[in-house]
Write an enzyme that holds these catalytic residues in place. Structure first.
Site, PDB file in Angstrom:
ATOM      1  N   LYS A   1      10.569  17.584 -51.208  1.00 48.10           N
ATOM      2  CA  LYS A   1      11.282  17.028 -50.458  1.00 48.10           C
ATOM      3  C   LYS A   1      11.171  16.040 -51.305  1.00 48.10           C
ATOM      4  O   LYS A   1      10.544  14.998 -51.455  1.00 48.10           O
ATOM      5  CB  LYS A   1      10.983  16.480 -48.979  1.00 48.10           C
ATOM      6  CG  LYS A   1      12.484  15.269 -48.836  1.00 48.10           C
ATOM      7  CD  LYS A   1      12.456  15.060 -47.517  1.00 48.10           C
ATOM      8  CE  LYS A   1      12.933  13.717 -46.615  1.00 48.10           C
ATOM      9  NZ  LYS A   1      14.692  13.981 -46.604  1.00 48.10           N
TER      10      LYS A   1
ATOM     11  N   SER B   1      11.633  11.405 -38.525  1.00 40.63           N
ATOM     12  CA  SER B   1      11.185  11.191 -39.329  1.00 40.63           C
ATOM     13  C   SER B   1      10.816   9.105 -39.978  1.00 40.63           C
ATOM     14  O   SER B   1      12.464   8.088 -39.422  1.00 40.63           O
ATOM     15  CB  SER B   1      12.212  11.743 -41.214  1.00 40.63           C
ATOM     16  OG  SER B   1      11.936  12.535 -41.292  1.00 40.63           O
TER      17      SER B   1
ATOM     18  N   ARG C   1      14.747  24.400 -41.317  1.00 41.18           N
ATOM     19  CA  ARG C   1      15.278  23.711 -42.570  1.00 41.18           C
ATOM     20  C   ARG C   1      15.809  23.868 -43.192  1.00 41.18           C
ATOM     21  O   ARG C   1      15.238  24.808 -44.219  1.00 41.18           O
ATOM     22  CB  ARG C   1      14.471  22.291 -42.468  1.00 41.18           C
ATOM     23  CG  ARG C   1      14.965  21.582 -43.409  1.00 41.18           C
ATOM     24  CD  ARG C   1      14.432  20.214 -44.392  1.00 41.18           C
ATOM     25  NE  ARG C   1      12.953  20.474 -45.128  1.00 41.18           N
ATOM     26  CZ  ARG C   1      11.835  20.002 -46.194  1.00 41.18           C
ATOM     27  NH1 ARG C   1      11.629  18.830 -45.086  1.00 41.18           N
ATOM     28  NH2 ARG C   1      11.009  20.554 -46.311  1.00 41.18           N
TER      29      ARG C   1
END
Length: 209
Positions: A141, A112, A43
């Site tokens: 996040k 998710s 990511r």
């Protein structure tokens, strides 16, 4: 395939180059795998396409060497180019059904979800596993909203699909999360911020048992 995915979700490392700072990105990820990490997701939200692809190719080699599934976050094109094992998408990314049509039936698709409706839709659209969270507030996040234990239990009760918990998970709060009896834990800073990534990963594997 479900049983294999459940096993691989046990300790799911999500990369974050910022946390690693000046350390060798590839050595750190390899150390984590050697220590017991069972799945790796690349990511890189701030990386250019070129940089992302370069990292994807190199991590593809490392993960293949240790027979650890390699997942790409969001970038379906890069996942296809480097022959990753799968793709993980969030609710604001490309719709899961389109991702499934692009990667085919033999690749892993993770989605998710923050509630039961999102989880149901993810399964309907071809998800092999659901990433549920954030369980706790997380610096990796900032826009992630917390999910209650009750929501996790509700998803587990309704859906027969593997679940990995994510968001602010560390060795201190792991014992509480283990009561939910999910399939694994996705971690970022709780491994990557540590000086000895190898031994930290070993500690995680021991704690998850």
């Amino acid at each position: 395939m479900i049983n294999t995915i459940k096993k691989n979700l046990k300790l799911y490392l999500v990369t974050d180059n910022d946390i690693l700072g000046e350390r060798d990105f590839y050595k750190c990820i390899e150390d984590a795998i050697k220590g017991g990490v069972t799945m790796v997701q690349l990511r890189e939200k701030d990386a250019s396409g070129k940089e992302f692809l370069e990292k994807a190719f190199k991590l593809r080699e490392i993960t293949r060497k240790y027979n650890v599934p390699f997942i790409i976050n969001d970038r379906v094109d890069i996942a296809i180019i480097c022959d990753a094992d799968g793709v993980h998408v969030g609710q604001s990314d490309i719709d899961a059904k389109f991702v499934r049509s692009l990667i085919g039936e033999n690749k892993i698709l993770g989605v998710s979800a923050r509630n039961l409706n999102e989880a149901k839709k993810a399964k309907k659209n071809g998800a092999n596993y659901i990433g549920v969270g954030a369980m706790y507030s997380t610096s990796t996040k900032l826009d992630a909203k917390s999910v209650s234990y009750e929501t996790v239990e509700e998803i587990k009760k309704i859906l027969d699909i593997p679940i990995v918990l994510i968001g602010g998970i560390n060795l201190k709060n792991l014992e509480n999360l283990k009561k939910l009896n999910c399939d694994g834990y996705a971690v970022v800073s709780s491994i990557l911020k540590e000086k000895n990534i190898y031994s930290t990963s070993e500690n995680w594997i021991e704690a998850i048992k």
